[in-house]
Design a protein around this motif. Structure first.
Motif, PDB file in Angstrom:
ATOM      1  N   GLN A  70       0.686  -1.848  -0.067  1.00 56.51           N
ATOM      2  CA  GLN A  70      -0.111  -0.222  -0.397  1.00 56.51           C
ATOM      3  C   GLN A  70       1.061   1.133   0.161  1.00 56.51           C
ATOM      4  OE1 GLN A  70      -2.220  -0.447   3.608  1.00 56.51           O
ATOM      5  NE2 GLN A  70      -4.227  -1.887   2.462  1.00 56.51           N
ATOM      6  N   ALA A  71       2.056   1.207   0.830  1.00 55.14           N
ATOM      7  CA  ALA A  71       2.837   2.391   1.203  1.00 55.14           C
ATOM      8  C   ALA A  71       3.182   2.172  -0.406  1.00 55.14           C
ATOM      9  CB  ALA A  71       3.648   2.168   1.679  1.00 55.14           C
ATOM     10  N   LYS A  72       4.504   1.280  -1.551  1.00 51.47           N
ATOM     11  CA  LYS A  72       4.756   1.392  -2.232  1.00 51.47           C
ATOM     12  C   LYS A  72       3.652   1.921  -3.239  1.00 51.47           C
ATOM     13  CE  LYS A  72       9.107  -0.901  -1.862  1.00 51.47           C
ATOM     14  NZ  LYS A  72       9.974  -0.254  -2.379  1.00 51.47           N
ATOM     15  N   CYS A  73       2.430   1.757  -3.566  1.00 51.87           N
ATOM     16  CA  CYS A  73       1.644   2.497  -4.362  1.00 51.87           C
ATOM     17  C   CYS A  73       1.394   4.072  -4.255  1.00 51.87           C
ATOM     18  CB  CYS A  73       0.258   1.606  -4.503  1.00 51.87           C
ATOM     19  SG  CYS A  73       0.349  -0.069  -5.206  1.00 51.87           S
ATOM     20  N   LYS A  74       0.930   4.323  -2.734  1.00 51.16           N
ATOM     21  CA  LYS A  74       0.690   5.619  -2.396  1.00 51.16           C
ATOM     22  C   LYS A  74       2.327   6.196  -2.907  1.00 51.16           C
ATOM     23  CE  LYS A  74      -0.219   8.239   2.040  1.00 51.16           C
ATOM     24  NZ  LYS A  74      -0.280   8.673   3.316  1.00 51.16           N
ATOM     25  N   ALA A  75       3.549   5.803  -2.919  1.00 45.92           N
ATOM     26  CA  ALA A  75       4.683   6.665  -3.044  1.00 45.92           C
ATOM     27  C   ALA A  75       4.721   6.826  -5.024  1.00 45.92           C
ATOM     28  CB  ALA A  75       5.766   5.814  -2.853  1.00 45.92           C
ATOM     29  N   ASP A  79       3.724  11.158  -6.386  1.00 46.07           N
ATOM     30  CA  ASP A  79       5.429  10.924  -6.942  1.00 46.07           C
ATOM     31  C   ASP A  79       5.174  11.454  -8.665  1.00 46.07           C
ATOM     32  OD1 ASP A  79       6.165  11.346  -4.268  1.00 46.07           O
ATOM     33  OD2 ASP A  79       7.711   9.307  -4.583  1.00 46.07           O
ATOM     34  N   ASN A  80       3.516  10.835  -8.896  1.00 44.20           N
ATOM     35  CA  ASN A  80       3.723  11.117 -10.072  1.00 44.20           C
ATOM     36  C   ASN A  80       4.677   9.937 -10.782  1.00 44.20           C
ATOM     37  OD1 ASN A  80       0.971  12.624 -10.151  1.00 44.20           O
ATOM     38  ND2 ASN A  80       2.523  14.439 -10.025  1.00 44.20           N
ATOM     39  N   ILE A  81       4.992   8.771 -10.581  1.00 49.36           N
ATOM     40  CA  ILE A  81       5.778   7.803 -11.413  1.00 49.36           C
ATOM     41  C   ILE A  81       5.181   7.460 -12.123  1.00 49.36           C
ATOM     42  CG2 ILE A  81       7.502   5.296 -11.152  1.00 49.36           C
ATOM     43  CD1 ILE A  81       7.786   7.042  -8.229  1.00 49.36           C
ATOM     44  N   PRO A  82       5.984   7.173 -13.734  1.00 47.95           N
ATOM     45  CA  PRO A  82       5.377   6.390 -14.836  1.00 47.95           C
ATOM     46  C   PRO A  82       4.798   5.362 -14.140  1.00 47.95           C
ATOM     47  CG  PRO A  82       7.056   8.121 -15.129  1.00 47.95           C
ATOM     48  CD  PRO A  82       7.398   8.353 -13.824  1.00 47.95           C
ATOM     49  N   LYS A  83       3.882   4.630 -14.898  1.00 43.84           N
ATOM     50  CA  LYS A  83       3.789   2.841 -13.832  1.00 43.84           C
ATOM     51  C   LYS A  83       3.585   3.130 -15.290  1.00 43.84           C
ATOM     52  CE  LYS A  83      -0.472   4.816 -11.151  1.00 43.84           C
ATOM     53  NZ  LYS A  83      -1.814   3.909 -11.221  1.00 43.84           N
ATOM     54  N   THR A  84       5.136   2.185 -15.373  1.00 41.25           N
ATOM     55  CA  THR A  84       5.582   1.128 -16.631  1.00 41.25           C
ATOM     56  C   THR A  84       6.068  -0.284 -15.158  1.00 41.25           C
ATOM     57  OG1 THR A  84       8.398   1.398 -15.479  1.00 41.25           O
ATOM     58  CG2 THR A  84       6.818   3.577 -17.494  1.00 41.25           C
ATOM     59  N   ALA A  85       6.455  -1.282 -16.486  1.00 40.25           N
ATOM     60  CA  ALA A  85       6.957  -2.559 -15.870  1.00 40.25           C
ATOM     61  C   ALA A  85       8.206  -1.920 -14.740  1.00 40.25           C
ATOM     62  CB  ALA A  85       7.520  -3.576 -16.988  1.00 40.25           C
ATOM     63  N   ALA A  91       6.795  -3.264  -6.084  1.00 35.54           N
ATOM     64  CA  ALA A  91       5.323  -3.201  -5.161  1.00 35.54           C
ATOM     65  C   ALA A  91       5.169  -4.123  -5.676  1.00 35.54           C
ATOM     66  CB  ALA A  91       4.163  -2.374  -5.977  1.00 35.54           C
ATOM     67  N   VAL A  92       4.951  -4.876  -7.044  1.00 37.12           N
ATOM     68  CA  VAL A  92       4.381  -6.384  -7.733  1.00 37.12           C
ATOM     69  C   VAL A  92       5.051  -7.283  -6.739  1.00 37.12           C
ATOM     70  CG1 VAL A  92       3.704  -7.779  -9.752  1.00 37.12           C
ATOM     71  CG2 VAL A  92       3.187  -5.813  -9.632  1.00 37.12           C
TER      72      VAL A  92
END
Length: 512
Positions: A70-75, A79-85, A91-92
């Motif tokens: 949950q903390a990883k997803c929140k970060a 931080d608007n980190i691009p959701k790349t693999a 997190a996965v």
């Protein structure tokens, strides 16, 4: 106020009390609360090494990874980190580790004979939904017009998008099983709630010994079942809800099943919960039924499909008795022939529905009644065995069986009166007043309830209640309230309730 001091005290206690694993467990809980995840993992693993089969400690280990995820997803979001693999791989990995821990917790809980710890199942569904949300929001899927179907292709087939191939290489096999493991967890929860719910008033909480308390398990199950279905049917669901039956002809059985989940028809408890929603329940149940084959008697249904299809018809008839969309009792009885002839292979929910559907009616011939009683008594016999497997060695007062339906004065499907129907009648009373009225027997005397229900005849023999009717084999009916059974052998009348342990006798009165 001072977590560091509390952490030091627990560490000292761990050493002073011969490295007690429960102090290690408390340390892990405290540490993940303050997002000290690396250290929390160390202490959770320390506790689990000492008590590898304790489901509550394994649950704590899972919660460490769940909170970490949950903390990883929140970060990623903040931080608007691009959701790349690459950016989501860690997190996965943590989410999959949490799922693994919760599945270990489930296996350990299953083996514990004096307790029922359902937290692993609830948490597996929770983190599964969060993981599906993350996967479906990846750029590789979200930025495409056919993104949802690409995402489904990845999760349900051997297909792996090029962008995920190397970064997620260790995860592919496990991610492709998530739809099945989540469905199994939802089914387990539904079955557990089929047996045991609160009788009156607000729903009970899942016991406090669990870390993540679920305040309203019935509402939670309906919501999460729908959410699970949504992730696996989003585009199909939207098209179906917009255009209706014209779309459903082009859908695969899996797509239909997931839309049914999304609409709230994925398991018997989610379906029965529609009875609390007079307005929206009818519309949703009608939509659910249009997704089943037009001729179910010729369709190849799984056992769960049969259960959900029949439960949807019974529920729709309870909400809207005049509707033309409900199948006849005879057709539903005929559909039951597709259930395994060996009752040991029948699901408890299938056995429960057999008892409801084959309960004899006054206009049946003696031969028809006897044949139906045989079907019902066979189903009760196997339900009783399933009940004791479910109960383990737990005192009955801790897990009270729930009565779903009562035998009413109607015929066909109209003879089933769901307990929710009483809610309107007892609406003005507080929870404690309702409880008192039911246990004192006063509620049964209320005119509105008495006119809905049908009294049946029987007798008592050595404080055992028997039903009048079956000729070949005596039919023992358990009393819902044991002190209501007369001490002497008497002819009696009573109301019939239907539980996942079989029929129960309510409001027993001695014949004058």
């Amino acid at each position: 106020k001072s977590p560091n001091r509390a952490i030091e005290l627990l560490k000292e206690a761990f050493d002073c009390f011969h490295q007690d694993p429960f102090f290690a467990q408390q340390l892990a809980r405290l540490l993940y609360t303050y997002e000290k995840f690396e250290e929390a993992r160390h202490w959770a693993e320390t506790a689990a090494r000492q008590l590898p089969n304790n489901s509550y400690i394994l649950d704590t280990k899972g919660q460490v990874y769940r909170k970490w995820f949950q903390a990883k997803c929140k970060a990623i979001e903040n931080d608007n980190i691009p959701k790349t693999a690459e950016n989501t791989a860690n997190a996965v990995e943590i989410a999959l580790k949490a799922l693994e821990c919760f599945q270990e917790c489930e296996r350990a809980a299953d083996a514990e004979m004096e307790d029922v710890n359902s937290s692993g199942f609830f948490s597996e569904v929770e983190i599964g939904c969060s993981l599906l949300k993350l996967i479906s929001s990846l750029q590789v899927f979200a930025d495409r017009t056919n993104g949802h179907s690409e995402c489904m292709k990845y999760l349900l087939t051997d297909y792996i998008p090029e962008e995920l191939e190397s970064s997620w290489e260790p995860f592919h096999g496990r991610l492709k099983k998530i739809h099945k493991t989540m469905q199994d967890a939802l089914e387990w929860i539904s079955e557990d709630l089929s047996y045991f719910q609160t009788d009156i008033g607000d729903e009970e909480e899942i016991p406090e010994s669990q870390e993540e308390k679920i305040s309203h398990p019935l509402m939670w199950l309906a919501k999460k079942s729908s959410e699970y279905g949504k992730y696996f049917s989003e585009a199909d669901s939207a098209a179906f809800l917009k255009q209706g039956q014209s779309v459903s002809t082009n859908l695969t059985p899996f797509q239909k099943r997931m839309i049914i989940y999304h609409l709230g028809g994925g398991n018997i408890i989610s379906i029965l919960s529609k009875l609390a929603d007079q307005k929206d329940g009818v519309r949703r149940l009608e939509s659910i039924l249009t997704l089943y084959p037009s001729n179910p008697l010729k369709a190849k249904f799984t056992q769960r499909d049969i259960v959900n299809y029949i439960a949807a018809h019974i529920s729709l008839n309870c909400l809207s008795p005049q509707t033309k969309n409900v199948d006849s009792l005879l057709n539903l009885q005929t559909l039951c022939r597709q259930l395994p002839s060996d009752k040991k292979k029948c699901l408890p929910s299938a056995l429960f529905l057999l008892i409801l559907l084959f309960w004899p009616e006054d206009h049946d011939t003696e031969q028809e009644k006897e044949s139906k009683y045989e079907t019902v008594q066979s189903a009760v016999e196997h339900l009783e065995k399933d009940y004791w497997t479910k109960m383990k060695d737990i005192p009955q007062r801790r897990r009270r069986i729930y009565t779903h339906f009562f035998l009413g004065n109607g015929i066909g499907l109209d003879k089933y009166v769901h307990k929710r129907k009483f809610d309107k009648i007892t609406k003005g009373f507080s929870v404690s007043e309702k409880r008192l009225k039911w246990f004192s027997g006063e509620a049964w005397k209320m005119t509105e309830i008495a006119t809905m229900l049908k009294r049946v005849s029987g007798w008592t023999e050595d404080r055992v209640v028997y039903l009048e009717g079956p000729q070949k084999k005596k039919f023992n009916i358990r009393p819902l309230f044991v002190p209501s059974v007369p001490h002497s052998n008497e002819n009696i009348t009573f109301y019939l309730g239907f539980t996942f342990r079989g029929p129960v006798a309510c409001n027993i009165l001695v014949k004058k």
